[in-house]
Structure formats: structure tokens, C-alpha cells
Design a protein around this motif. Structure first.
Motif: not given
Lengths: 316, 316
Positions: A95-121
Motif C-alpha cells: 500500500y497505498p494502491v488507491f489511497g483512502g477508503k478503497q485501500d481499506a476495502y482491499l484490506q478486507n478482500c484478503v482471506s483472513e487465513l492468508k492475511d499476513v499483514e493482519g490488516l483485515c477488520h
């Protein structure tokens, strides 16, 4: 904490060494090499550098790493595909990709079981609420956002966490300023430090907040209050000052710092003035290499969870 | 679509009337009155007005409504409490609270089963991917973000959706400009319109994108491309122009508009110039009252889901 000794500079590579050794050892003991996929969809030089470090560290420790350069408009689709690929154990996005809330949206598109960055909700929510396990049986520890976790590991390494005190309370009595209140580093970091007992001043352009664990030492989540104070005032009260302002224009004046302060910079720019060592007892100029080690640590943990879940489906 | 007839102004209150009647009827048929809780944690006059409309419409239709004014630092805790309250069927927050990504975080703190605004990740994700049901059995329709849904209902009401064409394809052949690409209105709206067959130009300060359904008419999700064009150019190509710029300074020049255009403003400020009716065939000056009707529609739907789930737990 005032000190008359000369400032000690601690490099991230030194802090990360023991983690890298441990990860290398664990990977050797495994039959399968965990694989991390990194998505690069911007031209940010800091992102490219971070991707290079990730590749290098993965090569050293024995993790598989594949950098996928994609158009930002295709990124969500590519993440969704990687979520489904069995041979991919971890996914990260520079990141950033789009910046702003669209990046927050993308963070929640990564499967929880593969989210190595720990950024999902779920993971960020658990940090705020001091929930340390993913399951009720307390067998799966939570994944913690990488950079805040790296900073905690640095604070442990340099003795800011007092191991004489019980686990979960080892920052009790500490005052820490964090200059950055982003959703991916500054705010979760302030919450984690408060959850471990510190009084944390959180500074950003919108003002200053104080994060504490509340009046007792057993409350589950931290408490946040807006306060009317200046950066100079709160930095002057702090044992530890942590900066992460992503611009080369920002410099925290050395004159604000207490003698003997611990100064940590996690921005890719230098947020402290060149004479910071005249005041600090310990100076950590960057944290990136520890962040990469934490990425790999999260990767190993998630790979275990994936294997457990694949071997033991819920119906058993 | 060029028209020599005088412009027809369509008020949101007129569009919402049949929805309000339907909701009133459905509530009378029920034994229990669904209850909506609105959280107000800012001093924004537009948010207060929206809260007043919600209270008024709920009183008319027979929904229960409770406005809870809270400090923004307590908001997450209060949402969590309302998630657990059995007598609360729907929860909404008057945004912005903190602004930025912290608001995106809060949107995901509302329980999915009470998210009348449709702003949690799952619901927004489903909109982007044209997923229309929450369950595999296709018994529970998705909750759609309120304001985009209100605009779709207005487009249906004023005949932009062509009911001669099959459902799901009723905008095929239409060109629509949406001036706003926020995560809560503009971007999901552009995706929904593209999923229904339109060619959509999405305009914001960062540039112009075109949303389409791709080359066929059966692809599941929309496609997005950055394009090099001006606002004047894309507005000049559009049958429908929808604006949502949250500032009184922004005015879309009337001279950009095609003769006979359909002009819809969802901003609380007037984004069209006063002479818009000299060009437009239909002008919709605001959408707020339809948005409130959609909130209540989502509330009834979620109340049904809650009752079903409470009566039929997963183990059955």
C-alpha cells in the motif's frame, strides 16, 4: 530514565536477526515451504524497497516468495484468485494502491487465513479489544498487524517492556508518544501499548489523544480521550517517542525530547533531527527489517492454521 | 433522449411515497414493531437533518426509532452494545464521525444482521461482485447500501430502467456519469449501474474511470478502466448525470449537459446550476427521503432475517 551515557543506535537488522534464525529453523523442520505472495500495484519507491527486502529475507529464511506486479484495477480480482490458490499460504499488498477508503476495502478482500499483514477488520478489531486468541478454545493466537507488532518486538528487545512485571502489564508506568494515527500502524500501536499498561499520547494533524487502559489494570480494551495539549508538551512527558510521518519535511524538534528518551522512527523518511542522539539514550532509525520478519512469523502461524483447518474440518 | 418538453422536476418525497405506504402496511401486518437505532456523534447539520427525517419517516410508517447522541470516542463501544440488544433490529451511524479510514473501521463494527445502511464489507463486496443473495439457497436477498439503492429506485421510477428488457439488464445501452467515487455511494453506485448493463463514467478529483460489464452481457462483476478524458467530454456523452459533491462550491456547468439529460443530485448541496432545467428532461434535486425509505426497507428485511435465524438456529 535520564542517562548520561552516549546514545546507543539499534539497527532493525540486529533486532530481526534472532527472529530470522528462528523462522529459518522452523522452516527447515517443516516438510513444506510456506509461500508468500506480494502484490505490487503502485510505483512508490518505498513499496519497491519493501518488496525487495521481503524477497531477500524470504530467500534467507527459506520462505517462498513471489512478487506479482498487477494493474491496480485488476488487484481485487488477483487477490481473490490468490485466496483460492492452495499453494499460496500468505498474501500481502504494498500500500497505498488507491489511497483512502478503497485501500481499506482491499484490506478486507484478503482471506483472513492468508492475511499476513493482519490488516483485515477482524484482526485489527481484536487488537483494539485486546483479544489475543482467534478461537474460544485459545489454541490459535491472533495475527497482529505487522508494523505495530514489529515496534512492540523492538520495545521488548531494548528493554522498554519490563519482564519483571507480569505479561500483559509490562508497560505499566511508561509514557509513550506515537506521532501517527493511521488505521494500519499508529492507532493499533497506541491501542496495543495502552493494553499493555502504557499511557500513550497519539498525535496526528487532527489533534492529540491519550490512550490508556482506564482506571484499573484489568480492563479489556483501552480508553481514548481527546486532550488539549501541544506536541511539545506530550513529547516532553514521554519516556519513548515513536514517529511515523510519511514525508521528508517533517522533523520532530530535538529540543522537545527528554534527556534519555528512547526514540524510534518507523517512517521511511527521517522524522528525527540529526542531533537526536544528543538527547536519546536509544535511537532506532528504522523498523522495516523487523516488520518483514513479523510478516514471515505471521506467515508461519497462518500456514499452521491452514494445515490444521484443512486436516480437521469443522464437522469433526 | 433529446426532448423539447419542459423539464419535469421529481421530488424525492413523491418517489418515496409508495415505499413508505408499503412499509407502513407491512409493519401493520406484523406483531412486533421493528426498531432502528441511529447514532449521532458529530455536529454536522446535514447529519442532524438526516436524523430528523429518519425520526419523522419512522413515525409515519410505524417503525420504532431511537436517536442516541454519543461521544465519538464511545461510539464503537455503544455500537457493540446495540449489536447485542435483542430489541434493536437495525443500527445506523450518521457519518462522518472521525472521517477517513477510522469511519471505514466503524462501518465494520456494526453487526451484519443489523446493518441497515449496508456499509459492512460483506454487503459492499457483494454489490461489486453482483452477488444478489446472502445465502447459497438464495432465500435471503443482499442488503444494498442505502443511498445507491435509493438512486436505483429513483432511476426505476423515472423510467431510466427499461422494464421491457429482462431484469438485470435494464440499463443496457445507457450512458451515465456519476460525479463522486466515495466508498459509500459513488463507487458502489457505479458498479451497480454497470452490473445492470450501463456504461458508467465515474468522476472524482483523482480522475475519470469507466465502469462496464465487460464485453458480454453475462459477466458477473463490472470492469473498471482509467480513461484520459475531461468531465465536459463524459458528461456530454451521458443520458443521465448523477452528482454527489459534498460542497456548496461545486457546480456542474449546465453547458456540459446534453439536451434532454436526466439530472440527479444526491449531495446535500446544489451541484447543478440554477438553469439546469433549461437542458434537463427530468431533474431530481435531492434523494434523501428515498434513502430513508430504503433504510426502513432494509430494516424490515433484516428483522425478518433475525427472526428466521432466531427461530431456526444453524444446528437444525
Amino acid at each position: 530514565m535520564a542517562s548520561t551515557t552516549p546514545c546507543k543506535t539499534i539497527l532493525a537488522s540486529k533486532v530481526s536477526a534472532s527472529f530470522r534464525d528462528q523462522i529459518h529453523k522452523e522452516i527447515q523442520e517443516r516438510k513444506v515451504q510456506p509461500k508468500l505472495v506480494g502484490f505490487l500495484a503502485n510505483d512508490d519507491p518505498a513499496a519497491k524497497k519493501y518488496a525487495e527486502w521481503t524477497a531477500k529475507t524470504c530467500a534467507e529464511t527459506g520462505c517462498g516468495f513471489e512478487l506479482r506486479k498487477v494493474d491496480k484495477q485488476d488487484l481485487e480480482q488477483k487477490i481473490t484468485e490468490a485466496n483460492e490458490e492452495k499453494e499460496v499460504n500468505g498474501i500481502m499488498v504494498y500500500y497505498p494502491v488507491f489511497g483512502g477508503k478503497q485501500d481499506a476495502y482491499l484490506q478486507n478482500c484478503v482471506s483472513e487465513l492468508k492475511d499476513v499483514e493482519g490488516l483485515c477488520h477482524k484482526f485489527v478489531h481484536n487488537v483494539y479489544h485486546n483479544v489475543r486468541y482467534m478461537d474460544e478454545e485459545e489454541t490459535m493466537k491472533c495475527i497482529i498487524p505487522c508494523t505495530p507488532l514489529a515496534i512492540v518486538k523492538i520495545l521488548e528487545y531494548i528493554g522498554v517492556y519490563n519482564t519483571v512485571i507480569n505479561y500483559g502489564n509490562r508497560l505499566y508506568g511508561r509514557t509513550i508518544t506515537v506521532v501517527n494515527r493511521s488505521e494500519i500502524v499508529g492507532r493499533p500501536l497506541a491501542a496495543m501499548l495502552a493494553n499493555d499498561g502504557a499511557k500513550v499520547y497519539s498525535v496526528d494533524v487532527n489533534g492529540i489523544q491519550v490512550f490508556t487502559r482506564g482506571s484499573g489494570i484489568k480492563l479489556k480494551a483501552h480508553k481514548v480521550e481527546d486532550i488539549d495539549a501541544t506536541v511539545e508538551e506530550v513529547v516532553g512527558l514521554s519516556d519513548v517517542v515513536i514517529t511515523g510521518v510519511p514525508t521528508s519535511n517533517y522533523k520532530l524538534p530535538t529540543k522537545y525530547l527528554r534527556d534519555g528518551v528512547v526514540a524510534i522512527n518507523f517512517s521511511s523518511s527521517k522524522n528525527f533531527e540529526d542531533d537526536v542522539k544528543s538527547k536519546a539514550s536509544i535511537f532506532v532509525p528504522s523498523v522495516g527489517k523487523v516488520t518483514v520478519a513479523m510478516l514471515e512469523r505471521n506467515l508461519l502461524r497462518l500456514t499452521d492454521y491452514q494445515n490444521d483447518i484443512r486436516e480437521k474440518p469443522k464437522s469433526q
